[in-house]
Enzyme design. Structure first.
Site, PDB file in Angstrom:
ATOM      1  N   GLY A 258      41.276  41.023 -18.667  1.00  0.00           N
ATOM      2  CA  GLY A 258      41.703  39.645 -18.456  1.00  0.00           C
ATOM      3  C   GLY A 258      41.384  39.162 -17.052  1.00  0.00           C
ATOM      4  O   GLY A 258      41.568  39.899 -16.081  1.00  0.00           O
ATOM      5  N   GLY A 259      40.929  37.918 -16.978  1.00  0.00           N
ATOM      6  CA  GLY A 259      40.565  37.357 -15.685  1.00  0.00           C
ATOM      7  C   GLY A 259      41.409  36.171 -15.289  1.00  0.00           C
ATOM      8  O   GLY A 259      40.972  35.329 -14.499  1.00  0.00           O
ATOM      9  N   GLY A 260      42.646  36.102 -15.807  1.00  0.00           N
ATOM     10  CA  GLY A 260      43.560  35.026 -15.429  1.00  0.00           C
ATOM     11  C   GLY A 260      44.121  35.236 -14.037  1.00  0.00           C
ATOM     12  O   GLY A 260      43.708  36.142 -13.297  1.00  0.00           O
ATOM     13  N   SER A 261      45.109  34.421 -13.679  1.00  0.00           N
ATOM     14  CA  SER A 261      45.646  34.473 -12.318  1.00  0.00           C
ATOM     15  C   SER A 261      46.353  35.793 -12.038  1.00  0.00           C
ATOM     16  O   SER A 261      46.143  36.401 -10.981  1.00  0.00           O
ATOM     17  CB  SER A 261      46.607  33.305 -12.091  1.00  0.00           C
ATOM     18  OG  SER A 261      47.670  33.335 -13.033  1.00  0.00           O
ATOM     19  N   LYS A 358      53.871  39.243 -20.670  1.00  0.00           N
ATOM     20  CA  LYS A 358      55.290  39.111 -21.019  1.00  0.00           C
ATOM     21  C   LYS A 358      55.436  38.248 -22.264  1.00  0.00           C
ATOM     22  O   LYS A 358      54.892  37.143 -22.322  1.00  0.00           O
ATOM     23  CB  LYS A 358      56.067  38.472 -19.868  1.00  0.00           C
ATOM     24  CG  LYS A 358      56.027  39.252 -18.560  1.00  0.00           C
ATOM     25  CD  LYS A 358      56.732  38.497 -17.453  1.00  0.00           C
ATOM     26  CE  LYS A 358      56.640  39.229 -16.127  1.00  0.00           C
ATOM     27  NZ  LYS A 358      57.282  38.475 -15.025  1.00  0.00           N
ATOM     28  N   LYS A 443      63.287  35.392 -20.736  1.00  0.00           N
ATOM     29  CA  LYS A 443      63.443  34.502 -19.578  1.00  0.00           C
ATOM     30  C   LYS A 443      62.462  33.340 -19.652  1.00  0.00           C
ATOM     31  O   LYS A 443      62.727  32.262 -19.097  1.00  0.00           O
ATOM     32  CB  LYS A 443      63.300  35.292 -18.280  1.00  0.00           C
ATOM     33  CG  LYS A 443      61.949  35.989 -18.072  1.00  0.00           C
ATOM     34  CD  LYS A 443      60.953  35.144 -17.323  1.00  0.00           C
ATOM     35  CE  LYS A 443      59.614  35.851 -17.182  1.00  0.00           C
ATOM     36  NZ  LYS A 443      58.615  35.025 -16.471  1.00  0.00           N
ATOM     37  N   ASN A 508      56.333  27.932 -17.564  1.00  0.00           N
ATOM     38  CA  ASN A 508      57.311  27.645 -18.612  1.00  0.00           C
ATOM     39  C   ASN A 508      58.307  26.574 -18.167  1.00  0.00           C
ATOM     40  O   ASN A 508      58.664  25.682 -18.941  1.00  0.00           O
ATOM     41  CB  ASN A 508      58.048  28.933 -19.000  1.00  0.00           C
ATOM     42  CG  ASN A 508      57.139  29.936 -19.694  1.00  0.00           C
ATOM     43  OD1 ASN A 508      56.818  29.802 -20.870  1.00  0.00           O
ATOM     44  ND2 ASN A 508      56.695  30.945 -18.963  1.00  0.00           N
ATOM     45  N   GLU A 533      53.931  31.433 -22.140  1.00  0.00           N
ATOM     46  CA  GLU A 533      54.316  32.359 -23.218  1.00  0.00           C
ATOM     47  C   GLU A 533      55.629  31.976 -23.890  1.00  0.00           C
ATOM     48  O   GLU A 533      55.849  32.303 -25.055  1.00  0.00           O
ATOM     49  CB  GLU A 533      54.428  33.788 -22.664  1.00  0.00           C
ATOM     50  CG  GLU A 533      53.110  34.424 -22.267  1.00  0.00           C
ATOM     51  CD  GLU A 533      52.291  34.895 -23.458  1.00  0.00           C
ATOM     52  OE1 GLU A 533      52.701  34.643 -24.606  1.00  0.00           O
ATOM     53  OE2 GLU A 533      51.234  35.512 -23.239  1.00  0.00           O
TER      54      GLU A 533
END
Length: 584
Positions: A258-261, A358, A443, A508, A533
């Site tokens: 994965g290349g997300g933040s 998560k 959460k 979120n 998510e």
């Protein structure tokens, strides 16, 4: 009373003894310990350390010379007893001699049987000669700037009491001055009682002489406690400096899925810790690969943060995985199963996967620790999860951060700790994988609720009440599923909830703010470049609540709002109209 961690207690004792010896010019020490902890049986026992000029360590127990010291003469060495109680099912091994079964009952030394036979009479001598308690602080004071203490974050802990057992304790050379430790403590106490107001305060005493003396004593105690804590950290660093068993030392390549933040942040954390470490990011976009490899920038998610030169990217799973010793999984939860199935044949059965994603998979209600082995078709595949209050941009900016590494294999959790920990990143470890994952998933849903309150402008009172109710609901469900209360109250629980609910950087929470302001969910999601998510997880949470028969009013309201079955205003009115109940 202080805590020693499992696995390295004997090394701690050796380094303590050496630090005391060096500070007081005492003779060479020998430590009657038993190698590393291992196995599965619980243990409560007694370890003996002998710091004397002529000591011969034997397999059966303490040296003869140490046990027969003349009590009437000042001795350069003295014996200590360390009573340990291991809470995590660990067994003490005495070198190559095998396991030692020891016990300490009601403060007395019990019998010990080993392959080399029972302890000699020295143990009885020490059972009778019960002296004063030597605390961590007093040992540190004697050792000066040398090694003073020990600590490691692990669930397997040992509560230990270090007691002097030699009658020559008052004439020990440990502190390299007449009278030894007890005399020094007595003089310090006497000096504190006679001392006046603190000179460092710079202000005249507000009360009478007694109040001034009390304030002065408190100040000295605070200073001593802080100095002890600092010594503890210094000793821990010295103890493990250059440790060849350290996971970071023996690792040469790690891949990041994965290349997300957050995947980018994890790659950077690893690369900063070891310049020679090859960190390979597996991403889908060839343009992003070119940007990372040519310009050392993730132009899509982290355009203002240059990447270390040992971070590179590829679109080829085989290139990323080949030779890797660990894999960091940073793919969104709802896409994780399909992604892992597509590369399952390339992933060795021995490659540990550390998930930083998560959430719960909606179709199966599985956590990532359950999803990963199923997707790979290997029930026992090594998995760990990393969670806690953390924004990727603050990690990149080297802001102090704390996370939790959870795995049913404590060695894997400890490896995560060793790979990622730095001066600005602390990693705690735990075996409560379920607690960490459920807190991290739930959460996100609660953060949407907090954002709705913010978007509607309902005020701080409402925000506090809603988050407190949401925390209770998370606790009810997670504990019913088997999570530990301590986990839910820790970094990965309360810590992550506070960050996600109260800080505007949370994706979120941002979704909730926009919902509370009147925007449509579809429009919000279409404008976002990254996944929130909590939107997908909300439905899974309600399904779990029905399964475990747990009432979750706040999180249920969020799920209904996301399904467009309820407006935020109507949800608030309905929640406030619920029956007044006793605090649970």
């Amino acid at each position: 009373m202080f805590k020693l961690r499992h696995g390295t207690c004997p090394r701690l004792l050796r380094h303590w003894a050496e630090g005391v010896r060096d500070a007081g010019k005492a003779p060479r020490s020998s430590v009657q310990d038993g190698g590393r902890h291992g196995g599965t049986s619980n243990l409560s026992g007694t370890l003996l350390i002998d710091i004397s000029e002529q000591t011969a360590t034997t397999q059966g127990g303490m040296s003869e010379g140490a046990g027969q010291q003349d009590q009437s003469e000042p001795q350069r060495g003295e014996a200590f007893r360390i009573e340990t109680v291991l809470h995590s099912g660990d067994q003490l091994r005495r070198g190559d001699a095998g396991a030692a079964d020891s016990s300490a009952v009601d403060g007395e030394v019990g019998s010990r049987e080993q392959e080399g036979g029972p302890l000699p009479a020295a143990s009885e001598h020490h059972q009778e000669q019960r002296g004063s308690v030597v605390t961590l602080e007093s040992v540190s004071a004697c050792a000066g700037d040398g090694p003073e203490s020990y600590g490691e974050t692990s669930e397997g802990t040992a509560s230990s009491k270090l007691e002097r057992t030699d009658s020559a304790v008052h004439k020990s050379s440990e502190c390299s001055e007449p009278g030894g430790l007890d005399q020094r403590q007595a003089e310090t106490s006497q000096g504190q009682e006679m001392s006046g107001p603190s000179e460092s305060s710079g202000e005249p005493p507000a009360g009478g002489p007694e109040e001034s003396k009390e304030r002065s004593r408190d100040s000295k105690h605070v200073t001593a406690a802080w100095e002890t804590l600092v010594r503890w950290g210094r000793f821990w660093r010295n103890l493990h400096k250059g440790d060849v068993t350290d996971a970071l030392t023996r690792t040469s390549k790690i891949c990041v899925f994965g290349g997300g933040s957050f995947g980018t942040a994890m790659a950077v954390m690893l690369a900063r810790n070891k310049a020679s470490l090859d960190v390979v990011m597996l991403v889908r976009d060839p343009q992003l690969v070119a940007s990372i490899n040519s310009n050392h920038l993730n132009t899509r998610y982290m355009p203002n943060h240059p990447l270390p030169p040992n971070v590179r990217a590829t679109t080829d799973p085989a290139e990323a995985i080949e030779g890797a010793q660990y894999a960091i999984h940073a793919v969104p939860v709802q896409q994780s199963a399909a992604f892992l199935k597509s590369i399952a044949l390339l992933i060795p059965a021995s490659l540990p996967i550390v998930s930083v994603s998560k959430g719960l998979e909606v179709s199966t209600l599985e956590t990532m620790a359950e999803l990963i082995p199923r997707a790979l078709g290997r029930k026992g595949h090594p998995v760990a999860v990393l969670s806690g209050p953390s924004f990727s941009v603050e990690l990149m900016d080297k802001k102090p951060t704390g996370l939790v590494a959870a795995s049913r294999d404590p060695e894997l959790a400890r490896a995560c700790q060793q790979l990622l920990a730095s001066k600005y990143l602390r990693i705690n470890t735990t075996r409560d994988v379920l607690g960490v994952e459920m807190a991290g998933a739930l959460k996100n849903v609660l953060a949407i609720a907090a954002g709705i309150v913010e978007g509607m402008g309902l005020g701080n009172n409402c925000m506090a009440a809603l988050v407190a109710q949401g925390c209770a609901e998370i606790r009810w469900l997670a504990e019913k599923m088997g999570a530990k209360p301590a986990t839910l109250a820790g970094l990965s629980g309360t810590g992550d909830i506070m960050l996600t609910c109260f800080v505007s950087l949370s994706r979120n929470r941002s979704v909730g703010v926009r919902l509370g302001s009147g925007e449509k969910l579809d429009d919000i999601l279409a404008s976002m470049s990254q996944v929130a998510e909590g939107v997908a997880t909300a439905g899974a949470v309600i399904a779990l609540a029905r399964k475990y028969r747990v009432s979750m009013p706040v999180l249920t309201a969020v799920a209904r709002i996301l399904e467009n079955e309820l407006t935020p205003k109507k949800a608030v009115l309905e929640l406030m109209s619920l029956p007044q109940v006793e605090e649970v």
